[in-house]
Scaffold this motif. Sequence first.
Motif, PDB file in Angstrom:
ATOM      1  N   ILE A   1       8.175   2.556  10.388  1.00  0.00           N
ATOM      2  CA  ILE A   1       7.670   1.539   9.463  1.00  0.00           C
ATOM      3  C   ILE A   1       7.497   2.195   8.099  1.00  0.00           C
ATOM      4  N   PRO A   2       8.198   1.735   7.066  1.00  0.00           N
ATOM      5  CA  PRO A   2       8.034   2.331   5.740  1.00  0.00           C
ATOM      6  C   PRO A   2       6.733   1.870   5.093  1.00  0.00           C
ATOM      7  N   LEU A   3       6.073   2.773   4.411  1.00  0.00           N
ATOM      8  CA  LEU A   3       4.826   2.467   3.718  1.00  0.00           C
ATOM      9  C   LEU A   3       5.050   2.510   2.213  1.00  0.00           C
ATOM     10  N   SER A   4       4.292   1.701   1.487  1.00  0.00           N
ATOM     11  CA  SER A   4       4.235   1.831   0.028  1.00  0.00           C
ATOM     12  C   SER A   4       2.829   2.282  -0.324  1.00  0.00           C
ATOM     13  N   LEU A   5       2.750   3.225  -1.247  1.00  0.00           N
ATOM     14  CA  LEU A   5       1.473   3.829  -1.626  1.00  0.00           C
ATOM     15  C   LEU A   5       1.198   3.565  -3.100  1.00  0.00           C
ATOM     16  N   ASN A   6      -0.007   3.114  -3.392  1.00  0.00           N
ATOM     17  CA  ASN A   6      -0.469   3.004  -4.777  1.00  0.00           C
ATOM     18  C   ASN A   6      -1.456   4.137  -5.016  1.00  0.00           C
ATOM     19  N   GLU A   7      -0.998   5.171  -5.707  1.00  0.00           N
ATOM     20  CA  GLU A   7      -1.847   6.334  -5.924  1.00  0.00           C
ATOM     21  C   GLU A   7      -2.629   6.178  -7.216  1.00  0.00           C
ATOM     22  N   GLY A   8      -3.889   6.658  -7.191  1.00  0.00           N
ATOM     23  CA  GLY A   8      -4.770   6.478  -8.329  1.00  0.00           C
ATOM     24  C   GLY A   8      -5.461   7.766  -8.733  1.00  0.00           C
ATOM     25  N   ASP A   9      -6.547   7.625  -9.461  1.00  0.00           N
ATOM     26  CA  ASP A   9      -7.301   8.771  -9.947  1.00  0.00           C
ATOM     27  C   ASP A   9      -8.016   9.494  -8.808  1.00  0.00           C
ATOM     28  N   TYR A  10      -8.350  10.774  -9.071  1.00  0.00           N
ATOM     29  CA  TYR A  10      -9.143  11.593  -8.145  1.00  0.00           C
ATOM     30  C   TYR A  10      -8.458  11.790  -6.793  1.00  0.00           C
ATOM     31  N   GLY A  11      -7.131  11.720  -6.768  1.00  0.00           N
ATOM     32  CA  GLY A  11      -6.387  11.915  -5.529  1.00  0.00           C
ATOM     33  C   GLY A  11      -6.399  10.713  -4.613  1.00  0.00           C
ATOM     34  N   GLY A  12      -6.877   9.581  -5.101  1.00  0.00           N
ATOM     35  CA  GLY A  12      -7.006   8.398  -4.265  1.00  0.00           C
ATOM     36  C   GLY A  12      -5.712   7.626  -4.128  1.00  0.00           C
ATOM     37  N   GLY A  13      -5.722   6.662  -3.230  1.00  0.00           N
ATOM     38  CA  GLY A  13      -4.553   5.836  -3.038  1.00  0.00           C
ATOM     39  C   GLY A  13      -4.803   4.721  -2.037  1.00  0.00           C
ATOM     40  N   ARG A  14      -3.889   3.769  -2.024  1.00  0.00           N
ATOM     41  CA  ARG A  14      -3.943   2.651  -1.090  1.00  0.00           C
ATOM     42  C   ARG A  14      -2.643   2.606  -0.299  1.00  0.00           C
ATOM     43  N   ILE A  15      -2.746   2.247   0.968  1.00  0.00           N
ATOM     44  CA  ILE A  15      -1.621   2.297   1.900  1.00  0.00           C
ATOM     45  C   ILE A  15      -1.248   0.868   2.289  1.00  0.00           C
ATOM     46  N   TYR A  16       0.016   0.496   2.071  1.00  0.00           N
ATOM     47  CA  TYR A  16       0.478  -0.849   2.399  1.00  0.00           C
ATOM     48  C   TYR A  16       1.659  -0.784   3.363  1.00  0.00           C
ATOM     49  N   ALA A  17       1.667  -1.715   4.313  1.00  0.00           N
ATOM     50  CA  ALA A  17       2.761  -1.818   5.277  1.00  0.00           C
ATOM     51  C   ALA A  17       3.408  -3.191   5.164  1.00  0.00           C
ATOM     52  N   PRO A  18       4.730  -3.279   5.384  1.00  0.00           N
ATOM     53  CA  PRO A  18       5.413  -4.578   5.358  1.00  0.00           C
ATOM     54  C   PRO A  18       5.093  -5.363   6.637  1.00  0.00           C
ATOM     55  N   VAL A  19       4.592  -6.574   6.461  1.00  0.00           N
ATOM     56  CA  VAL A  19       4.159  -7.392   7.593  1.00  0.00           C
ATOM     57  C   VAL A  19       4.809  -8.768   7.475  1.00  0.00           C
ATOM     58  N   ARG A  20       5.224  -9.305   8.604  1.00  0.00           N
ATOM     59  CA  ARG A  20       5.801 -10.653   8.642  1.00  0.00           C
ATOM     60  C   ARG A  20       5.010 -11.510   9.617  1.00  0.00           C
ATOM     61  N   PHE A  21       4.585 -12.690   9.143  1.00  0.00           N
ATOM     62  CA  PHE A  21       3.977 -13.705   9.987  1.00  0.00           C
ATOM     63  C   PHE A  21       5.036 -14.795  10.191  1.00  0.00           C
ATOM     64  N   GLY A  22       5.701 -14.796  11.345  1.00  0.00           N
ATOM     65  CA  GLY A  22       6.786 -15.749  11.540  1.00  0.00           C
ATOM     66  C   GLY A  22       7.872 -15.515  10.511  1.00  0.00           C
ATOM     67  N   SER A  23       8.107 -16.491   9.644  1.00  0.00           N
ATOM     68  CA  SER A  23       9.141 -16.374   8.618  1.00  0.00           C
ATOM     69  C   SER A  23       8.582 -15.941   7.268  1.00  0.00           C
ATOM     70  N   VAL A  24       7.276 -15.712   7.179  1.00  0.00           N
ATOM     71  CA  VAL A  24       6.632 -15.351   5.909  1.00  0.00           C
ATOM     72  C   VAL A  24       6.449 -13.841   5.847  1.00  0.00           C
ATOM     73  N   ALA A  25       7.047 -13.212   4.852  1.00  0.00           N
ATOM     74  CA  ALA A  25       6.983 -11.759   4.707  1.00  0.00           C
ATOM     75  C   ALA A  25       6.077 -11.383   3.548  1.00  0.00           C
ATOM     76  N   GLY A  26       5.406 -10.262   3.682  1.00  0.00           N
ATOM     77  CA  GLY A  26       4.551  -9.743   2.625  1.00  0.00           C
ATOM     78  C   GLY A  26       4.121  -8.332   2.979  1.00  0.00           C
ATOM     79  N   LYS A  27       2.995  -7.915   2.442  1.00  0.00           N
ATOM     80  CA  LYS A  27       2.468  -6.604   2.776  1.00  0.00           C
ATOM     81  C   LYS A  27       0.959  -6.709   2.963  1.00  0.00           C
ATOM     82  N   MET A  28       0.430  -5.819   3.799  1.00  0.00           N
ATOM     83  CA  MET A  28      -0.997  -5.759   4.060  1.00  0.00           C
ATOM     84  C   MET A  28      -1.456  -4.315   3.925  1.00  0.00           C
ATOM     85  N   ARG A  29      -2.690  -4.167   3.523  1.00  0.00           N
ATOM     86  CA  ARG A  29      -3.260  -2.834   3.382  1.00  0.00           C
ATOM     87  C   ARG A  29      -3.707  -2.320   4.742  1.00  0.00           C
TER      88      ARG A  29
END
Length: 300
Positions: free
Chosen positions: A30-58
Amino acid sequence: MQSIHRLLLLLITTASMATGAFGDERRSMIPLSLNEGDYGGGRIYAPVRFGSVAGKMRVDTGASTSRITFALWNKDFPVVGHTSSMGASGKLMRCDDVEARNVLLKAAQGDSIGRTKYTLSRCPSSDGDDLLGLDFFRGTRFQLDLAHREIVFPDQKTPGGDLKQPFVTLGADRLVGVNVQIGGVATVGLFDSGAEISAVDLSFVKSHSDLFTPVKSHIKASEAGGGRWAPKLFKLKEISLGEGRVVKGIFVLAYDFGVLREALGAQTSVLLGYNFLSRFQWDLDFTTPDAPKWSARLRQ
Protein backbone atom coordinates in the motif's frame (compact mmCIF):
# COMPACT_ATOMS: atom_id res chain seq x y z
CA MET A 1 -26.82 3.84 24.37
CA GLN A 2 -24.14 6.46 23.88
CA SER A 3 -20.59 5.38 24.61
CA ILE A 4 -17.19 7.06 24.47
CA HIS A 5 -15.03 4.53 22.65
CA ARG A 6 -12.55 6.52 20.60
CA LEU A 7 -9.74 8.95 21.38
CA LEU A 8 -8.86 11.49 18.70
CA LEU A 9 -5.31 12.30 19.68
CA LEU A 10 -2.81 15.03 19.11
CA LEU A 11 -1.60 16.51 15.83
CA ILE A 12 0.29 19.77 15.23
CA THR A 13 -0.80 22.26 12.59
CA THR A 14 2.73 24.19 11.36
CA ALA A 15 -6.87 -7.89 6.44
CA SER A 16 -7.30 -11.64 7.05
CA MET A 17 -9.12 -8.57 8.37
CA ALA A 18 -11.25 -10.15 11.08
CA THR A 19 -14.69 -11.25 9.81
CA GLY A 20 -15.53 -10.01 6.34
CA ALA A 21 -12.06 -9.88 4.76
CA PHE A 22 -11.60 -10.41 1.06
CA GLY A 23 -8.70 -10.62 -1.41
CA ASP A 24 -6.17 -13.46 -1.62
CA GLU A 25 -3.04 -14.01 0.46
CA ARG A 26 -0.34 -12.68 -1.84
CA ARG A 27 2.01 -9.90 -0.77
CA SER A 28 0.35 -6.48 -0.98
CA MET A 29 2.03 -3.08 -0.92
CA ILE A 30 0.00 0.00 0.00
CA PRO A 31 1.66 3.29 -1.03
CA LEU A 32 1.61 6.08 1.53
CA SER A 33 1.72 9.84 1.05
CA LEU A 34 3.45 11.86 3.74
CA ASN A 35 2.98 15.52 4.61
CA GLU A 36 6.15 16.46 6.46
CA GLY A 37 6.25 19.53 8.67
CA ASP A 38 8.30 21.41 11.23
CA TYR A 39 10.23 19.76 14.09
CA GLY A 40 10.49 16.46 12.21
CA GLY A 41 6.73 16.01 12.21
CA GLY A 42 4.49 14.58 9.56
CA ARG A 43 1.14 13.08 8.66
CA ILE A 44 0.59 9.66 7.11
CA TYR A 45 -2.11 9.10 4.47
CA ALA A 46 -3.23 5.90 2.77
CA PRO A 47 -5.36 5.52 -0.39
CA VAL A 48 -8.80 4.22 0.62
CA ARG A 49 -11.82 3.30 -1.49
CA PHE A 50 -15.40 3.04 -0.21
CA GLY A 51 -17.14 1.11 -2.99
CA SER A 52 -16.62 3.31 -6.05
CA VAL A 53 -15.53 6.41 -4.09
CA ALA A 54 -11.76 6.86 -3.81
CA GLY A 55 -9.85 9.19 -1.52
CA LYS A 56 -7.30 9.12 1.25
CA MET A 57 -7.46 8.75 5.02
CA ARG A 58 -4.97 9.56 7.72
CA VAL A 59 -3.50 6.43 9.33
CA ASP A 60 -4.16 6.93 13.05
CA THR A 61 -3.31 4.09 15.41
CA GLY A 62 -4.12 6.47 18.28
CA ALA A 63 -7.81 6.26 17.33
CA SER A 64 -9.50 3.00 18.27
CA THR A 65 -11.97 3.26 15.36
CA SER A 66 -12.16 5.13 12.07
CA ARG A 67 -13.91 8.44 11.49
CA ILE A 68 -15.26 10.20 8.43
CA THR A 69 -17.03 13.55 8.04
CA PHE A 70 -20.62 13.65 6.77
CA ALA A 71 -20.71 14.23 3.01
CA LEU A 72 -22.88 13.45 0.01
CA TRP A 73 -20.93 10.28 -0.78
CA ASN A 74 -21.63 8.74 2.64
CA LYS A 75 -25.04 10.22 3.48
CA ASP A 76 -26.85 6.93 2.74
CA PHE A 77 -24.65 4.74 4.92
CA PRO A 78 -27.02 2.98 7.37
CA VAL A 79 -26.82 4.23 10.96
CA VAL A 80 -26.27 1.41 13.48
CA GLY A 81 -25.54 3.42 16.63
CA HIS A 82 -24.11 6.59 18.10
CA THR A 83 -20.75 7.56 19.54
CA SER A 84 -19.22 10.48 21.41
CA SER A 85 -15.74 11.17 20.06
CA MET A 86 -13.39 12.65 22.63
CA GLY A 87 -10.43 14.85 21.81
CA ALA A 88 -7.25 15.40 23.78
CA SER A 89 -8.74 18.48 25.44
CA GLY A 90 -11.80 16.52 26.55
CA LYS A 91 -14.20 18.09 24.05
CA LEU A 92 -16.94 15.70 22.91
CA MET A 93 -18.64 15.44 19.53
CA ARG A 94 -21.70 13.27 18.95
CA CYS A 95 -21.30 11.10 15.84
CA ASP A 96 -23.29 8.38 14.11
CA ASP A 97 -21.89 4.87 13.84
CA VAL A 98 -22.49 3.82 10.23
CA GLU A 99 -21.96 0.67 8.21
CA ALA A 100 -19.87 0.86 5.05
CA ARG A 101 -19.31 -1.90 2.50
CA ASN A 102 -16.28 -2.86 0.44
CA VAL A 103 -13.75 -0.61 2.19
CA LEU A 104 -10.32 -1.07 0.58
CA LEU A 105 -6.75 -0.03 1.10
CA LYS A 106 -5.72 0.36 -2.56
CA ALA A 107 -2.58 -1.61 -3.34
CA ALA A 108 0.08 -0.55 -5.84
CA GLN A 109 1.37 -4.13 -5.88
CA GLY A 110 -0.59 -7.27 -5.13
CA ASP A 111 -4.21 -7.26 -4.01
CA SER A 112 -5.98 -4.47 -2.20
CA ILE A 113 -6.67 -5.09 1.48
CA GLY A 114 -10.10 -4.50 2.91
CA ARG A 115 -13.37 -5.43 4.50
CA THR A 116 -16.66 -6.30 2.91
CA LYS A 117 -18.45 -4.71 5.87
CA TYR A 118 -17.00 -2.12 8.25
CA THR A 119 -18.52 0.03 10.99
CA LEU A 120 -17.05 3.48 11.59
CA SER A 121 -18.06 6.86 12.99
CA ARG A 122 -19.54 9.60 10.79
CA CYS A 123 -19.30 13.01 12.43
CA PRO A 124 -21.33 16.07 11.38
CA SER A 125 -18.29 18.28 10.92
CA SER A 126 -14.53 18.34 11.37
CA ASP A 127 -11.60 20.66 10.82
CA GLY A 128 -9.29 17.64 10.68
CA ASP A 129 -8.73 14.62 8.46
CA ASP A 130 -10.77 11.50 7.95
CA LEU A 131 -9.07 8.92 10.16
CA LEU A 132 -8.30 5.25 9.54
CA GLY A 133 -8.25 3.83 13.05
CA LEU A 134 -6.59 0.89 14.74
CA ASP A 135 -9.55 -1.48 14.46
CA PHE A 136 -9.20 -1.57 10.65
CA PHE A 137 -5.89 -3.41 11.12
CA ARG A 138 -7.10 -5.96 13.68
CA GLY A 139 -6.37 -9.50 12.51
CA THR A 140 -3.46 -8.49 10.25
CA ARG A 141 0.31 -8.44 10.27
CA PHE A 142 2.13 -5.79 8.26
CA GLN A 143 5.30 -3.74 7.97
CA LEU A 144 5.15 0.04 8.33
CA ASP A 145 8.07 1.65 6.50
CA LEU A 146 7.84 5.42 6.35
CA ALA A 147 11.27 5.77 4.74
CA HIS A 148 9.93 3.94 1.67
CA ARG A 149 6.41 5.35 2.12
CA GLU A 150 4.64 2.03 2.23
CA ILE A 151 2.69 -0.49 4.24
CA VAL A 152 3.42 -4.07 3.24
CA PHE A 153 1.15 -7.00 4.02
CA PRO A 154 3.41 -10.03 3.46
CA ASP A 155 2.45 -13.29 1.79
CA GLN A 156 0.42 -15.00 4.52
CA LYS A 157 1.47 -18.42 3.17
CA THR A 158 5.09 -17.71 4.07
CA PRO A 159 5.57 -17.85 7.84
CA GLY A 160 7.24 -14.78 9.27
CA GLY A 161 9.56 -14.67 12.24
CA ASP A 162 8.03 -14.55 15.68
CA LEU A 163 7.89 -11.12 17.27
CA LYS A 164 8.98 -11.14 20.89
CA GLN A 165 7.91 -7.66 21.97
CA PRO A 166 4.32 -7.51 23.26
CA PHE A 167 2.30 -4.33 22.99
CA VAL A 168 0.89 -2.94 26.22
CA THR A 169 -2.91 -2.80 26.04
CA LEU A 170 -4.14 0.65 27.08
CA GLY A 171 -7.58 1.50 28.40
CA ALA A 172 -11.04 0.24 27.60
CA ASP A 173 -10.51 1.04 23.90
CA ARG A 174 -7.59 -1.43 23.83
CA LEU A 175 -5.18 0.96 22.17
CA VAL A 176 -1.57 -0.20 22.03
CA GLY A 177 1.48 1.07 23.86
CA VAL A 178 5.20 0.34 23.85
CA ASN A 179 7.53 0.09 26.84
CA VAL A 180 10.17 2.80 26.48
CA GLN A 181 12.83 4.50 28.56
CA ILE A 182 13.16 8.26 28.59
CA GLY A 183 16.63 9.08 29.82
CA GLY A 184 16.68 5.76 31.65
CA VAL A 185 13.23 6.26 33.23
CA ALA A 186 10.83 3.44 32.33
CA THR A 187 7.40 4.45 31.06
CA VAL A 188 4.83 3.55 28.38
CA GLY A 189 4.27 5.35 25.08
CA LEU A 190 1.06 5.17 23.05
CA PHE A 191 1.81 3.99 19.49
CA ASP A 192 0.15 6.96 17.81
CA SER A 193 0.72 7.32 14.06
CA GLY A 194 -1.88 10.11 14.03
CA ALA A 195 0.27 12.43 16.16
CA GLU A 196 2.37 14.66 13.92
CA ILE A 197 5.02 15.02 16.60
CA SER A 198 5.38 13.20 19.89
CA ALA A 199 3.96 14.53 23.15
CA VAL A 200 4.74 14.09 26.84
CA ASP A 201 2.53 14.52 29.87
CA LEU A 202 3.49 17.80 31.56
CA SER A 203 3.64 16.08 34.96
CA PHE A 204 6.40 13.79 33.63
CA VAL A 205 8.35 16.79 32.31
CA LYS A 206 8.13 18.51 35.69
CA SER A 207 9.29 15.36 37.50
CA HIS A 208 12.25 14.81 35.13
CA SER A 209 13.11 18.32 34.00
CA ASP A 210 16.79 17.42 33.46
CA LEU A 211 15.75 15.28 30.47
CA PHE A 212 14.07 18.15 28.60
CA THR A 213 15.33 21.41 27.10
CA PRO A 214 12.68 24.11 26.58
CA VAL A 215 12.38 25.52 23.05
CA LYS A 216 11.28 29.11 22.60
CA SER A 217 8.40 28.88 20.19
CA HIS A 218 4.86 30.21 20.00
CA ILE A 219 3.47 26.94 18.78
CA LYS A 220 -0.19 26.13 18.26
CA ALA A 221 -1.55 22.60 18.14
CA SER A 222 -4.85 21.05 17.19
CA GLU A 223 -6.71 17.83 17.80
CA ALA A 224 -7.67 15.64 14.88
CA GLY A 225 -11.17 17.05 15.35
CA GLY A 226 -9.97 20.65 15.11
CA GLY A 227 -9.82 21.78 18.76
CA ARG A 228 -6.85 24.11 19.37
CA TRP A 229 -4.57 25.02 22.27
CA ALA A 230 -0.98 26.16 22.87
CA PRO A 231 1.26 23.48 24.42
CA LYS A 232 4.90 23.93 25.38
CA LEU A 233 7.67 22.67 23.12
CA PHE A 234 10.77 20.83 24.38
CA LYS A 235 13.71 18.91 22.98
CA LEU A 236 13.98 15.48 24.58
CA LYS A 237 17.45 14.25 25.52
CA GLU A 238 16.84 10.63 24.52
CA ILE A 239 14.20 7.94 24.26
CA SER A 240 14.93 4.24 23.87
CA LEU A 241 13.16 1.04 22.85
CA GLY A 242 16.01 -0.99 24.34
CA GLU A 243 18.61 -3.15 22.61
CA GLY A 244 20.50 -0.08 21.42
CA ARG A 245 17.50 1.48 19.67
CA VAL A 246 17.97 5.03 20.96
CA VAL A 247 16.63 8.25 19.46
CA LYS A 248 18.23 11.48 20.65
CA GLY A 249 17.08 15.08 20.46
CA ILE A 250 13.54 14.79 19.11
CA PHE A 251 11.03 17.57 19.70
CA VAL A 252 8.02 16.88 21.91
CA LEU A 253 4.96 18.83 22.94
CA ALA A 254 4.17 18.97 26.64
CA TYR A 255 0.71 19.52 28.13
CA ASP A 256 -1.45 18.08 30.89
CA PHE A 257 -2.80 14.78 29.53
CA GLY A 258 -5.84 15.09 31.82
CA VAL A 259 -8.61 12.96 30.29
CA LEU A 260 -6.03 11.04 28.25
CA ARG A 261 -4.27 10.01 31.45
CA GLU A 262 -7.55 8.72 32.79
CA ALA A 263 -8.33 6.85 29.58
CA LEU A 264 -4.87 5.39 28.89
CA GLY A 265 -3.64 4.85 32.45
CA ALA A 266 -1.16 6.74 34.59
CA GLN A 267 1.71 4.61 33.23
CA THR A 268 1.35 6.25 29.80
CA SER A 269 3.52 9.37 29.83
CA VAL A 270 4.23 9.84 26.13
CA LEU A 271 2.48 9.73 22.76
CA LEU A 272 4.87 8.26 20.19
CA GLY A 273 4.14 10.31 17.10
CA TYR A 274 5.47 10.58 13.56
CA ASN A 275 8.81 12.17 14.47
CA PHE A 276 9.62 9.11 16.60
CA LEU A 277 7.92 6.34 14.61
CA SER A 278 9.60 7.45 11.36
CA ARG A 279 13.03 6.64 12.84
CA PHE A 280 12.25 2.92 12.65
CA GLN A 281 11.01 0.20 10.34
CA TRP A 282 8.14 -1.55 12.13
CA ASP A 283 6.74 -5.07 11.99
CA LEU A 284 3.29 -5.02 13.60
CA ASP A 285 1.33 -8.16 14.37
CA PHE A 286 -2.37 -7.87 15.26
CA THR A 287 -3.31 -11.39 14.16
CA THR A 288 -3.96 -12.35 17.79
CA PRO A 289 -6.20 -9.52 19.03
CA ASP A 290 -5.57 -10.20 22.73
CA ALA A 291 -1.78 -10.44 22.32
CA PRO A 292 -0.51 -8.02 19.64
CA LYS A 293 3.25 -7.83 19.15
CA TRP A 294 5.83 -5.63 17.47
CA SER A 295 9.45 -5.38 16.41
CA ALA A 296 11.40 -2.37 15.20
CA ARG A 297 14.69 -1.75 13.43
CA LEU A 298 16.39 1.61 13.79
CA ARG A 299 16.95 3.31 10.45
CA GLN A 300 20.57 4.04 9.66
